[in-house]
Design a protein around this motif. Structure first.
Motif, PDB file in Angstrom:
ATOM      1  N   ASP A 185      10.745   6.442   0.746  1.00  0.00           N
ATOM      2  CA  ASP A 185      12.129   6.380   0.266  1.00  0.00           C
ATOM      3  C   ASP A 185      12.397   7.556  -0.677  1.00  0.00           C
ATOM      4  OD1 ASP A 185      14.654   5.723  -0.507  1.00  0.00           O
ATOM      5  OD2 ASP A 185      14.083   3.980  -1.732  1.00  0.00           O
ATOM      6  N   LEU A 186      13.162   8.539  -0.169  1.00  0.00           N
ATOM      7  CA  LEU A 186      13.481   9.718  -0.981  1.00  0.00           C
ATOM      8  C   LEU A 186      14.884   9.633  -1.569  1.00  0.00           C
ATOM      9  CD1 LEU A 186      12.036  12.527   1.335  1.00  0.00           C
ATOM     10  CD2 LEU A 186      10.899  11.278  -0.501  1.00  0.00           C
ATOM     11  N   SER A 187      15.566   8.525  -1.316  1.00  0.00           N
ATOM     12  CA  SER A 187      16.949   8.386  -1.781  1.00  0.00           C
ATOM     13  C   SER A 187      17.029   8.201  -3.295  1.00  0.00           C
ATOM     14  CB  SER A 187      17.627   7.206  -1.088  1.00  0.00           C
ATOM     15  OG  SER A 187      16.963   5.985  -1.419  1.00  0.00           O
ATOM     16  N   VAL A 188      15.908   7.840  -3.917  1.00  0.00           N
ATOM     17  CA  VAL A 188      15.925   7.601  -5.375  1.00  0.00           C
ATOM     18  C   VAL A 188      15.868   8.892  -6.163  1.00  0.00           C
ATOM     19  CG1 VAL A 188      14.827   5.330  -5.139  1.00  0.00           C
ATOM     20  CG2 VAL A 188      13.405   7.371  -5.438  1.00  0.00           C
ATOM     21  N   TYR A 189      15.635  10.008  -5.489  1.00  0.00           N
ATOM     22  CA  TYR A 189      15.494  11.279  -6.191  1.00  0.00           C
ATOM     23  C   TYR A 189      16.796  12.086  -6.152  1.00  0.00           C
ATOM     24  CZ  TYR A 189      10.638   9.976  -5.534  1.00  0.00           C
ATOM     25  OH  TYR A 189       9.461   9.283  -5.526  1.00  0.00           O
ATOM     26  N   ASN A 190      17.026  12.812  -7.229  1.00  0.00           N
ATOM     27  CA  ASN A 190      18.203  13.672  -7.296  1.00  0.00           C
ATOM     28  C   ASN A 190      17.875  14.992  -6.604  1.00  0.00           C
ATOM     29  OD1 ASN A 190      20.465  15.119  -7.906  1.00  0.00           O
ATOM     30  ND2 ASN A 190      20.112  15.193 -10.125  1.00  0.00           N
ATOM     31  N   THR A 191      18.431  15.201  -5.441  1.00  0.00           N
ATOM     32  CA  THR A 191      18.172  16.415  -4.675  1.00  0.00           C
ATOM     33  C   THR A 191      19.263  17.440  -4.791  1.00  0.00           C
ATOM     34  OG1 THR A 191      19.151  15.381  -2.714  1.00  0.00           O
ATOM     35  CG2 THR A 191      16.756  15.162  -2.989  1.00  0.00           C
ATOM     36  N   ASP A 201      16.749  11.499 -14.246  1.00  0.00           N
ATOM     37  CA  ASP A 201      16.327  11.682 -12.857  1.00  0.00           C
ATOM     38  C   ASP A 201      14.930  11.118 -12.639  1.00  0.00           C
ATOM     39  OD1 ASP A 201      18.675  12.986 -12.174  1.00  0.00           O
ATOM     40  OD2 ASP A 201      17.893  14.943 -12.801  1.00  0.00           O
ATOM     41  N   MET A 202      14.690  10.593 -11.447  1.00  0.00           N
ATOM     42  CA  MET A 202      13.392  10.061 -11.083  1.00  0.00           C
ATOM     43  C   MET A 202      12.444  11.205 -10.723  1.00  0.00           C
ATOM     44  SD  MET A 202      12.411   6.751 -10.806  1.00  0.00           S
ATOM     45  CE  MET A 202      13.567   5.738  -9.874  1.00  0.00           C
ATOM     46  N   VAL A 203      11.231  11.162 -11.274  1.00  0.00           N
ATOM     47  CA  VAL A 203      10.230  12.200 -11.003  1.00  0.00           C
ATOM     48  C   VAL A 203       9.001  11.516 -10.424  1.00  0.00           C
ATOM     49  CG1 VAL A 203       8.773  13.994 -11.988  1.00  0.00           C
ATOM     50  CG2 VAL A 203      11.072  13.612 -12.912  1.00  0.00           C
ATOM     51  N   ARG A 204       8.566  11.976  -9.250  1.00  0.00           N
ATOM     52  CA  ARG A 204       7.397  11.350  -8.607  1.00  0.00           C
ATOM     53  C   ARG A 204       6.112  11.837  -9.273  1.00  0.00           C
ATOM     54  NH1 ARG A 204       6.543  10.465  -2.177  1.00  0.00           N
ATOM     55  NH2 ARG A 204       8.295   9.055  -2.658  1.00  0.00           N
ATOM     56  N   ILE A 205       5.193  10.904  -9.472  1.00  0.00           N
ATOM     57  CA  ILE A 205       3.882  11.211 -10.063  1.00  0.00           C
ATOM     58  C   ILE A 205       2.881  11.367  -8.931  1.00  0.00           C
ATOM     59  CG2 ILE A 205       2.068  10.367 -11.588  1.00  0.00           C
ATOM     60  CD1 ILE A 205       4.208   8.641 -12.970  1.00  0.00           C
ATOM     61  N   ILE A 206       2.273  12.548  -8.839  1.00  0.00           N
ATOM     62  CA  ILE A 206       1.338  12.793  -7.736  1.00  0.00           C
ATOM     63  C   ILE A 206      -0.076  13.111  -8.209  1.00  0.00           C
ATOM     64  CG2 ILE A 206       3.148  13.546  -6.152  1.00  0.00           C
ATOM     65  CD1 ILE A 206       2.375  16.429  -6.772  1.00  0.00           C
ATOM     66  N   GLU A 223       0.813  -1.214   0.000  1.00  0.00           N
ATOM     67  CA  GLU A 223       0.000   0.000   0.000  1.00  0.00           C
ATOM     68  C   GLU A 223       0.849   1.269   0.000  1.00  0.00           C
ATOM     69  OE1 GLU A 223      -3.369   0.524  -0.093  1.00  0.00           O
ATOM     70  OE2 GLU A 223      -3.555  -1.599  -0.577  1.00  0.00           O
ATOM     71  N   ASP A 224       1.974   1.218   0.709  1.00  0.00           N
ATOM     72  CA  ASP A 224       2.801   2.415   0.895  1.00  0.00           C
ATOM     73  C   ASP A 224       3.816   2.548  -0.243  1.00  0.00           C
ATOM     74  OD1 ASP A 224       3.681   4.714   2.107  1.00  0.00           O
ATOM     75  OD2 ASP A 224       5.154   3.678   3.369  1.00  0.00           O
ATOM     76  N   ILE A 225       3.313   2.817  -1.457  1.00  0.00           N
ATOM     77  CA  ILE A 225       4.196   2.943  -2.612  1.00  0.00           C
ATOM     78  C   ILE A 225       3.939   4.277  -3.310  1.00  0.00           C
ATOM     79  CG2 ILE A 225       4.350   0.457  -3.012  1.00  0.00           C
ATOM     80  CD1 ILE A 225       2.317   0.804  -5.282  1.00  0.00           C
ATOM     81  N   ALA A 226       4.882   4.660  -4.157  1.00  0.00           N
ATOM     82  CA  ALA A 226       4.757   5.877  -4.969  1.00  0.00           C
ATOM     83  C   ALA A 226       5.083   5.521  -6.415  1.00  0.00           C
ATOM     84  CB  ALA A 226       5.698   6.962  -4.459  1.00  0.00           C
ATOM     85  N   LEU A 227       4.463   6.235  -7.347  1.00  0.00           N
ATOM     86  CA  LEU A 227       4.711   6.021  -8.773  1.00  0.00           C
ATOM     87  C   LEU A 227       5.668   7.088  -9.287  1.00  0.00           C
ATOM     88  CD1 LEU A 227       1.086   5.251 -10.022  1.00  0.00           C
ATOM     89  CD2 LEU A 227       2.780   3.697  -9.038  1.00  0.00           C
ATOM     90  N   ASN A 228       6.543   6.683 -10.217  1.00  0.00           N
ATOM     91  CA  ASN A 228       7.550   7.599 -10.747  1.00  0.00           C
ATOM     92  C   ASN A 228       7.815   7.299 -12.212  1.00  0.00           C
ATOM     93  OD1 ASN A 228       8.815   8.498  -7.848  1.00  0.00           O
ATOM     94  ND2 ASN A 228       8.437   6.303  -7.888  1.00  0.00           N
ATOM     95  N   TYR A 229       8.500   8.234 -12.869  1.00  0.00           N
ATOM     96  CA  TYR A 229       9.054   7.993 -14.201  1.00  0.00           C
ATOM     97  C   TYR A 229      10.407   8.704 -14.280  1.00  0.00           C
ATOM     98  CZ  TYR A 229       7.812  12.763 -15.663  1.00  0.00           C
ATOM     99  OH  TYR A 229       7.738  14.130 -15.770  1.00  0.00           O
TER     100      TYR A 229
END
Length: 346
Positions: free
Chosen positions: A338-344, A298-303, A286-292
């Motif tokens: 998990d925010l480590s997958v994003y380029n900050t 770079d990974m971009v979260r889909i909200i 359940e606790d997942i996020a979608l990205n492309y």
């Protein structure tokens, strides 16, 4: 009255019940002793009223003859003259259905040009009788409305994120006639305008962009210069034609690739909520996020749905998925926290 209407405020002085546009929705077979086809025509009045009338080709022909007698420049007795549009000629041999279908685009052009003539033509008694809804018309329910403008939505733009194609490479069409949209969903253009095509809505309508305005318009009114790509043709019903979504699940300990097969074709712009629910069921979490991944990697979260649409737009240009049965974009699934997958990094 006619002289007064020739001034600049002609249109404002016209009665609200004057017809200003008409479009054939369908051709229906009337089975009687002498079977024949009638055209179901949607008429729009100046005051905004809309209704259906049902007319045979014979009635078009009779109206045209009367208008020629009254307004033809060749008759020296006519005080008010104008160049009338051409009416498709009579056909004496052939299948009645084929003849009726072939006449539809021709009669649409005829009515459009006719209702763009001078105001004294619009006020002509015979013309108003032809476009008037009789009691019989009001009682006749159209069997289908397959040629009316389909329901659609405007294409949203994303400032600073738009994918702009080279104009020389983009599908495009040249306007053959002026077209004025009835509402904000329809594109307005003039003869000679170049319209950049976005998609084919159905067999009779296209969607395009002109001067930063997006809308739909009848295919009949343009000449295709460069047709839509195969991908756009497949998307005419809002589907990509693909049935498989490639999903990549990222976890702290592994990276798993799954090909999720759908019963129906993958939508061009899937709904974010439905897509999230599908991935939760597929991965059992359940606790997942979608990205492309964007073009820079770079990974971009889909909200929301706007992000889904942006993902689809970027995939048109940068997609690495080549198989026709796969959606043109890849979906990356991560844990929500998990925010480590994003380029900050700035």
């Amino acid at each position: 009255m006619q002289r007064q209407l020739r001034e600049e405020s002609d249109y404002d002085q016209l009665p609200d019940d004057v017809p200003i546009s008409a479009h054939i929705a369908d051709a229906e077979l009337i089975k009687r002793f002498n079977s024949h086809y009638v055209f179901a025509i949607q008429v729009k009045q100046k005051g905004g009223g809309k209704y259906f009338i049902f007319r045979r080709y014979r009635q078009f022909y009779n109206l045209h003859i009367k208008l020629q007698e009254r307004f033809s420049p060749e008759n020296p007795k006519n005080v008010y003259t104008c160049e009338l549009p051409s009416l498709p000629g009579k056909v004496y041999v052939g299948n009645k259905q084929d003849i009726a279908e072939k006449r539809i685009p021709e009669l649409n052009i005829y009515m459009k040009k006719l209702l763009e003539l001078s105001v004294w033509v619009l006020l002509d008694e015979d013309l108003r009788i032809f476009f008037h809804q009789t009691v019989k018309d009001s009682e006749h329910v159209p069997r289908s409305l397959r040629r009316l403008r389909p329901t659609t939505q405007r294409v949203k733009s994303h400032k600073g994120k738009e994918i702009v194609r080279e104009k020389s490479e983009a599908p495009q069409a040249e306007a053959l006639y002026d077209f004025t949209g009835d509402n904000d969903l329809e594109l307005t253009f003039k003869t000679g305008d170049i319209i950049y095509l976005l998609k084919r809505v159905n067999d009779d309508w296209l969607e395009g962009i002109l001067n930063d305005c997006t809308g739909i318009f009848p295919k009949l009114f343009v000449r295709i210069i460069k047709d839509l790509s195969e991908e756009a043709l497949d998307a005419k019903e809002g589907r990509t034609g693909a049935h498989v979504i490639r999903c990549i699940y990222h976890d702290a300990h592994c990276c798993e690739i799954r090909n999720v097969t759908l019963r129906d074709a993958v939508p061009v712009h899937p709904d974010h909520t439905e897509l999230l629910s599908l991935m939760r069921t597929e991965f059992g979490k359940e606790d997942i996020a979608l990205n492309y991944r964007d073009p820079e990697g770079d990974m971009v979260r889909i909200i929301d749905n706007m992000d889904v649409e942006l993902m689809a737009l970027e995939a048109k240009v940068h997609s690495k998925v080549r198989r026709p049965d796969f959606a043109p974009w890849e979906l990356h699934v991560t844990r929500k926290a998990d925010l480590s997958v994003y380029n900050t990094n700035p």
